[in-house]
Design a protein around this motif. Sequence first.
Motif, short mmCIF file in Angstrom:
data_model
loop_
_atom_site.label_atom_id
_atom_site.label_comp_id
_atom_site.label_asym_id
_atom_site.label_seq_id
_atom_site.Cartn_x
_atom_site.Cartn_y
_atom_site.Cartn_z
N UNK A 106 0.77 -1.40 -0.25
CA UNK A 106 0.08 0.39 -0.09
C UNK A 106 0.32 1.31 0.07
N UNK A 107 0.68 2.59 -0.06
CA UNK A 107 0.60 3.57 -0.13
C UNK A 107 1.03 3.73 1.36
N UNK A 108 2.12 4.43 1.58
CA UNK A 108 2.46 4.91 3.28
C UNK A 108 1.85 6.34 3.39
N UNK A 109 0.59 6.31 3.80
CA UNK A 109 0.00 7.90 4.06
C UNK A 109 0.56 8.76 5.25
N UNK A 110 0.76 8.01 6.29
CA UNK A 110 1.14 9.12 7.73
C UNK A 110 2.13 7.82 8.51
N UNK A 111 2.80 8.57 9.22
CA UNK A 111 4.03 8.67 10.26
C UNK A 111 3.96 8.33 11.40
N UNK A 112 4.04 7.02 12.42
CA UNK A 112 3.79 8.41 13.72
C UNK A 112 5.04 7.59 14.72
N UNK A 117 0.30 5.02 8.90
CA UNK A 117 -0.85 4.62 8.26
C UNK A 117 -1.16 3.66 6.73
N UNK A 118 -1.05 2.73 5.91
CA UNK A 118 -0.52 2.40 4.87
C UNK A 118 -2.57 3.06 3.77
N UNK A 119 -2.72 2.92 2.94
CA UNK A 119 -4.10 3.50 2.24
C UNK A 119 -3.39 1.94 1.38
N UNK A 120 -4.94 1.26 1.10
CA UNK A 120 -4.48 0.43 0.48
C UNK A 120 -5.48 0.07 -0.81
N UNK A 121 -4.95 -0.58 -1.84
CA UNK A 121 -6.65 -0.44 -2.75
C UNK A 121 -7.18 -1.89 -3.86
N UNK A 122 -7.38 -2.16 -3.58
CA UNK A 122 -7.68 -4.05 -4.24
C UNK A 122 -9.36 -3.72 -4.26
N UNK A 123 -9.58 -4.48 -4.95
CA UNK A 123 -11.17 -5.48 -5.50
C UNK A 123 -11.53 -6.45 -4.33
N UNK A 124 -12.32 -6.59 -4.19
CA UNK A 124 -13.45 -7.51 -4.27
C UNK A 124 -14.53 -7.98 -4.10
N UNK A 125 -15.35 -9.42 -4.11
CA UNK A 125 -16.24 -9.86 -5.16
C UNK A 125 -17.54 -8.52 -4.17
N UNK A 126 -18.54 -8.16 -4.97
CA UNK A 126 -19.65 -7.41 -4.68
C UNK A 126 -19.86 -8.30 -3.64
N UNK A 127 -21.41 -7.37 -2.35
CA UNK A 127 -21.99 -8.68 -1.47
C UNK A 127 -23.18 -9.15 -2.73
N UNK A 134 -14.12 -2.25 -6.71
CA UNK A 134 -12.96 -1.14 -6.22
C UNK A 134 -12.76 -0.71 -4.44
N UNK A 135 -11.71 -0.58 -3.76
CA UNK A 135 -11.94 -0.70 -2.31
C UNK A 135 -10.16 0.18 -1.83
N UNK A 136 -10.55 1.13 -1.41
CA UNK A 136 -9.80 2.10 -0.91
C UNK A 136 -10.01 2.49 0.36
N UNK A 137 -8.94 1.69 1.72
CA UNK A 137 -9.11 1.93 2.75
C UNK A 137 -7.54 2.60 3.85
N UNK A 138 -7.33 2.58 4.78
CA UNK A 138 -6.34 2.41 5.54
C UNK A 138 -6.69 1.94 6.63
N UNK A 139 -5.23 1.28 7.00
CA UNK A 139 -4.96 0.62 7.84
C UNK A 139 -3.52 0.80 8.37
N UNK A 140 -4.44 0.58 9.79
CA UNK A 140 -2.83 1.51 10.83
C UNK A 140 -2.22 -0.21 10.79
N UNK A 141 -0.86 0.08 10.71
CA UNK A 141 0.12 -1.46 11.60
C UNK A 141 1.13 -0.43 12.31
N UNK A 142 1.35 -1.33 13.38
CA UNK A 142 2.36 -0.74 14.77
C UNK A 142 3.32 -1.43 13.94
N UNK A 143 4.51 -1.07 14.27
CA UNK A 143 5.90 -0.95 14.22
C UNK A 143 6.41 -2.57 14.14
N UNK A 144 5.90 -3.52 16.10
CA UNK A 144 5.76 -4.45 16.12
C UNK A 144 5.51 -5.92 14.81
#
Length: 155
Positions: A106-112, A117-127, A134-144
């Motif tokens: 993903x694209x690195x959006x923020x650093x603490x 925080x990464x911006x992820x872009x992916x495709x998922x099946x329709x409900x 197409x889905x675009x979401x931000x995901x927080x990821x801890x360094x550990x």
Amino acid sequence: MEFRKRIEELLHTFLAEREDLFLVDLKFSAADDITVILDGDNGVSLQDCLDASRAIEFNVDREEHDFSLQVMSAGLSEPLSTPRQFRKNIGRELDLLMTDSSEITGELKEVGEDKIILTLKYRKPKEIGKGKTDVVEDREILYPDIKKALVTIKF
């Protein structure tokens, strides 16, 4: 003063004068082969490496202690390891290998100080119905939780 402590002190004195540079890794082998890996907010030049090398070599007596010294910049193939390295790569795409062996791109959006925080872009099946959305979401990821982080190289 112990040899290794003296080298660390000289290196930290040099880096205090050059606030745009920072230490990524400092390694000592059993045979006193020293490897210094530097990075910088605006990159690292050959002159920066020479200056760091001279700051150490010119202040240690080789008659007293024999050693070899390599000073280099963190290359593109080197994993990111410090918040400062992550910060310098905001807006770039990262490939992460997580401690649970999963992979995230993903694209690195923020650093603490404790997470990114990464911006992820992916495709998922329709409900409902066929096809994908197409889905675009931000995901927080801890360094550990990050085992290895590499900048994606695009040509």
